[in-house]
Motif scaffolding. Structure first.
Motif, short mmCIF file in Angstrom:
data_model
loop_
_atom_site.label_atom_id
_atom_site.label_comp_id
_atom_site.label_asym_id
_atom_site.label_seq_id
_atom_site.Cartn_x
_atom_site.Cartn_y
_atom_site.Cartn_z
N VAL A 137 7.61 7.74 4.42
CA VAL A 137 7.02 6.97 3.32
C VAL A 137 5.98 5.98 3.85
N ALA A 138 6.27 5.34 4.97
CA ALA A 138 5.32 4.38 5.55
C ALA A 138 4.01 5.08 5.91
N ALA A 139 4.11 6.27 6.49
CA ALA A 139 2.90 7.02 6.84
C ALA A 139 2.14 7.44 5.59
N TYR A 140 2.87 7.82 4.57
CA TYR A 140 2.24 8.20 3.29
C TYR A 140 1.45 7.03 2.72
N VAL A 141 2.09 5.88 2.61
CA VAL A 141 1.44 4.72 2.01
C VAL A 141 0.25 4.28 2.85
N ALA A 142 0.40 4.28 4.17
CA ALA A 142 -0.70 3.88 5.04
C ALA A 142 -1.90 4.80 4.88
N GLN A 143 -1.64 6.11 4.76
CA GLN A 143 -2.75 7.05 4.62
C GLN A 143 -3.42 6.91 3.25
#
Length: 436
Positions: A137-143
């Motif tokens: 989820v963190a990678a999703y939001v950051a992207q």
């Protein structure tokens, strides 16, 4: 049977009644696979997931974020490699049979729950599973936020030069594949001409009537290839056609054909194998009431092809659609360059965490590329701005919500699997007995 057991049976019957009646043996095989373990049951029961989503509150959706182009069946085994239309090997989502428009959180929830099930299968504790999902989820939001700041989302992809570790190895494995290797596996040379092998499991001859129907459908398909991706007419000359069956847990009861065409030259090594597969009803479409979306598509073959073009920046140049007897079919190349991520090789959380980061970024790219900058007209806004807007400064709460859902729904799925097995064994699913 419990109320939940009745619900499972009812949802499956409603979703698959027509297909089960037409080919009960195919669904017996599908249900047998689903009975094996909870993760496989989850893969084969997207219709149940969406029936549950229809009743679940979601504070993260609004008029725009409820109308994002989604993959529709995003689970841990629906990622892999493909060769894009520019000749670049890409690791990305690789299955669009259930693609539709809906809440962006549906993809995240479905994937996160699949990871919870996969982690349980690997005997990982909830703390480790939580870390994996939080990383995703963190990678999703950051992207997503990166796309807000740098809108060229179609330029981002996971390639040989932008990946490391397990994903890089999958891309390297795909790079070793050859078209001639695929052709040698599926075809043979007869009188200096290539033909399909008839001795392969799942391959069968077609009657003259069916061959004529497929030929007409193929001619119609050619008109659906975008002008910029069309090749010379010789490229599409048909050399052979066979029927196919026995593929994919989600494709039970669907008709499919393999079509051998000339390719870019008369050299036999350049022949191309195409798949013409009956499109299924997208599971999310069962709970999306928006008539604008429903009326946009002529049939589910059209829906599948349009969705894939929307969700992939440089989709298969062979991708198109057609219909046979009013039923939609999607046409695409059977590419030798498709390789899946093998989760059995990833046993420790430390090995899985980088992979989850990549998959989160790939999911964000998929959601954000299909917006007002793409060729479709259903999504007329910037998806990254809409998604970033609803998350705002509440990323921690958003992540917690996805994690909590995933752990809870994985537990529910394990119980659902038990109830499904009991119902199947006891003959409670109409039209498909547990034995022939």
């Amino acid at each position: 049977m419990t109320d939940r057991g009745d619900r499972i049976v009812s949802v499956l019957e409603e979703a698959f009644a027509g297909l089960m009646a037409a080919d009960p043996a195919a669904f017996r095989h599908k249900f047998r696979k689903m009975a094996a373990e909870p993760f496989t049951f989850y893969r084969g029961s997207a219709c149940l997931f969406y029936a549950d989503m229809a009743e679940l509150p979601d504070e993260w959706i609004d008029e725009r974020t409820s109308r994002i182009w989604i993959q529709g069946d995003l689970h841990a085994q629906n990622f892999g490699t493909y060769m894009d239309s520019e000749g670049t090997l890409v690791f990305d989502v690789n299955d669009f049979d259930e693609a539709y428009l809906g809440a962006f959180t549906w993809d995240l929830r479905r994937f996160a729950a699949s990871m919870a099930l996969l982690g349980w299968r690997k005997a990982l504790p909830d703390s480790a599973i939580t870390e994996l999902i939080r990383t995703y989820v963190a990678a999703y939001v950051a992207q997503v936020r990166t796309f807000v700041e740098h809108p060229d989302d179609e330029l981002f992809s996971l390639r040989l030069d932008s990946t490391e570790g397990a994903l890089h190895r999958v891309l390297q494995r795909a790079r070793l594949a050859t078209r001639i290797g695929l052709l040698d596996d599926k075809t043979t040379i007869v009188d200096y001409e290539r033909r399909f092998r008839r001795d392969r499991e799942g391959t069968h001859e077609l009657s003259s009537d069916v061959l004529e129907s497929v030929a007409r459908a193929f001619a119609s398909y050619l008109d659906t290839i975008p002008t910029g991706k069309r090749a010379s007419s010789r490229t599409y000359a048909v050399k052979d056609v066979v029927g196919r069956s026995g593929f994919g847990i989600g494709s039970a009861g669907l008709h499919a054909y393999n079509i051998l065409v000339e390719g870019r030259s008369q050299a036999l090594e350049n022949d191309v194998v195409l798949s013409m597969k009956q499109a299924n009803i997208a599971a999310p479409s069962r709970i999306v009431a928006d008539t604008r979306i429903r009326e946009y598509f002529t049939d589910h073959g059209h829906r599948t092809a349009v969705s894939q073009r929307a969700l992939q920046a440089h989709a298969d140049p062979w991708l198109g659609h057609t219909e046979i007897d009013g039923v939609g079919y999607v046409v695409a190349e059977l590419s030798p360059y498709e390789a899946d991520l093998d989760w059995s090789d990833l046993t420790e959380p430390a090995d899985m965490l980088p992979v989850l980061g990549y998959l989160g970024r790939a999911t964000a790219k998929m959601h954000c590329v299909a917006d007002s900058d793409s060729s479709q007209t259903l999504v007329d806004f910037q998806c990254e701005e809409a998604i970033a807007g609803v998350i705002g400064d509440r990323e921690e709460a958003f992540t917690d919500a996805i994690v909590e859902f995933a752990l809870d729904y994985a537990r529910q799925t394990r119980e659902d699997h038990r109830l499904f097995v009991d119902a199947f064994r006891d003959g409670r699913i109409k039209g498909v007995g547990s034995t022939a």
